[in-house]
Design a protein around this motif. Structure first.
Motif: not given
Lengths: 126, 416
Positions: B239-246, B349-354, B371-377, B387-393
């Motif tokens: 995590h960085d100083g702001a608690g965001r997942l690195v 595994l359709a709903a498996y974020a990783p 394709g990458a942008t859609a998959a990240w979304r 925290a992970e959600q924020a990093a992925l966004e």
């Protein structure tokens, strides 16, 4: 401690190459007797012979078939007397139909166990 | 740490284990040990700490348990002592007792949730509210789960004796699964989760240390301990100083816990004699990550091989996803995508974020930016960890060309 082993199998399981042969049952039952843990047991006629009884509002209701409509049906049972669950589970894993069906292991209530012994004693004394 | 706190941490589980085995009743043992600690809190400050706190606690708890048993005997005048189990020898530390307690709490005839709850309550000594908060369930639910589990142990007579050697492996596999589940739960909460959840990592490591100490020759337990230490060594850097997942690749490696990594390496060096298993392989992979001084120097071909082995030893779609990532680094993104496609077609595994994050990363490096942008979304939508959600966004929003230059910019397999 007594455990009831409820044996279930699906009808089509008998076609599997892993299905038990008729002599397997004799061998297994013989093993329970030799180990001195056999209390009772029996195989059952097919599920098509089952009749389920309920009484609702004083009225007797009969249904042709088993109490629950499941893929696997009850095919027989054993009651064994062993020291603990692990021992019971080890025996359950050797029941002839276990590779194609399933075996549910349930401890018998100690009171029921005692009552049975009492009844036997009364019968002997009587 | 006061002497009482130290005794609680170091002796409690052993005392519970000793009593539980002799009484055959987990609840009675637990209650008696709680009473003994209450007595210690009342007398130790004035009378001083006994020379052997463990022996003192065992004897005191044993007396408390006998009191309860005497009270419970319905017929007065019955010679209680005659039917009582033999008292533990004062000061005797039978470590088999502790192992048995762990094995009983983790018995595979109990539901996995119940195994986790029993282990944390009776071995780690967590309170019911703590365990409930740790697993985000209402306290009442957790209390009921524990009562049900102890009832099953008692009524179906799950043994407090050590299992036969031929089933010990199966029983230990269950212990390892329970301990790793506790660790993973804590790991998921790290960053912005409540402290009680994050502390589950420490509890899991402590518990695994106990089992590893009792069974130093069990390579999988040793592997599991090494794996936890390696994953936990990165806790500060996640995590960085702001608690965001690195993201792993962007972590400041100087913040990794070098001592934990060194200990894990030493532990791993003692394995390899026995059967290789999933935890040893995962630990070996984590150790390779830890050994690379920079992200660019990670030994991806070796890691890809280890994932291939893991896929054979403990096949799962999740392993395939990780393997695809490693193969993507070792042999190029197209090779990774080829492994991933069958998993993407599976609905399981359709709903498996990783899965979608891995796919996004591979697509990005293969040059398919849309394709990458859609998959990240998709990955961000599915993630349950804020925290992970924020990093992925952030990844989804980040235009590929605006990426920081150090990220794989000169990677040998980059195709553009």
């Amino acid at each position: 401690m007594q455990y009831l082993m409820l044996l279930s199998s699906a009808p089509d399981a008998w076609d599997s190459p892993d299905a038990p042969q008729s002599e397997d049952w004799g061998v297994y039952t013989e093993a329970l007797i030799e180990a001195g843990i056999m209390v009772s047991g029996a195989g059952l006629q097919g599920v098509e012979t089952a009749t389920t009884v309920r009484v609702r509002g004083g009225e007797r209701l009969l249904t042709d078939g088993p109490f629950a409509d499941t893929k696997e049906h009850l095919i027989g049972f054993y009651v064994i007397d062993v020291p603990d669950l692990d021992t019971a589970l080890a025996w359950a894993a050797m029941v002839p139909n276990v590779r194609t069906g399933s075996v549910e292991v349930r401890p018998v209530m100690p009171d029921a166990e005692a009552a049975r012994v009492d009844a036997t004693a009364a019968a002997v004394a009587g | 740490m006061t002497p009482l706190e130290r005794a609680f941490r170091e002796e409690r589980a052993q005392v519970v284990a000793t009593l539980a085995r002799r009484l055959g009743d987990l609840q009675l043992a637990e209650d008696a040990v709680s009473d003994a600690f209450a007595a210690a809190a009342a007398t130790w400050p004035a009378a001083g700490v006994p020379d052997r706190p463990g022996a003192w606690l065992t004897t005191t708890a044993w007396r408390k348990a006998l009191d309860v048993l005497r009270r419970d005997r319905s017929a007065p005048g019955v010679a209680v002592e005659a039917t009582m189990p033999p008292a533990p020898e004062p000061g005797l530390r039978d470590e088999d007792d502790l192992l048995q307690l762990v094995l009983t709490c983790c018995h595979p005839a109990l539901a996995i949730d119940a195994r986790v709850a029993l282990t944390l309550r009776h071995v780690a000594g967590l309170s019911v509210p703590e365990i409930a908060a740790g697993f985000l369930v209402p306290e009442e639910t957790m209390a009921k789960r524990l009562v049900r589990a102890r009832t099953k142990i008692r009524q179906s007579r799950i043994s407090f004796e050590l299992p036969e050697p031929e089933v010990l492996g199966e029983r230990l596999a269950s212990v390892q699964a329970v301990l790793y589940l506790v660790f993973t739960e804590g790991h998921l909460a790290s960053g912005d989760g409540p402290a009680v959840r994050i502390e589950l990592c420490d509890e899991a490591i402590w518990l695994t240390r106990q089992v590893q100490r009792l069974l130093p020759d069990d390579c999988e337990t040793t592997g599991l301990l090494a794996l936890m230490l390696l994953q936990h060594s990165r806790a500060e850097a996640r995590h960085d100083g702001a608690g965001r997942l690195v993201p792993f690749a962007e972590q400041d490696r100087s913040r990794w816990d070098a001592r934990a990594i060194a200990e894990a390496r030493e532990l791993l060096a003692t394995t390899g004699r026995g059967r290789v298993g999933q935890y040893q392989i995962q630990a070996a992979i984590a150790a390779l990550h830890a050994a690379a001084p920079t992200t660019e120097e990670i030994n991806w071909p070796r890691i890809a091989d280890l994932y291939g082995l893991l896929d054979r030893v403990a096949a799962s779609p999740v392993v395939t996803v990780n393997r695809a990532v490693a193969v993507g680094r070792a042999d190029g993104p197209r090779a990774g995508i080829a492994l991933l496609l069958p998993v993407l077609e599976e609905s399981r595994l359709a709903a498996y974020a990783p899965l979608h994050a891995a796919y996004a990363d591979l697509l990005e490096r293969a040059g398919d930016d849309a394709g990458a942008t859609a998959a990240w979304r998709r990955a961000a939508e599915l993630s349950r960890n804020p925290a992970e959600q924020a990093a992925l966004e952030r990844r989804a929003a980040r235009a590929p060309r605006a990426r920081p230059p150090f990220r794989h910019a000169k990677g040998p397999h980059r195709r553009k």
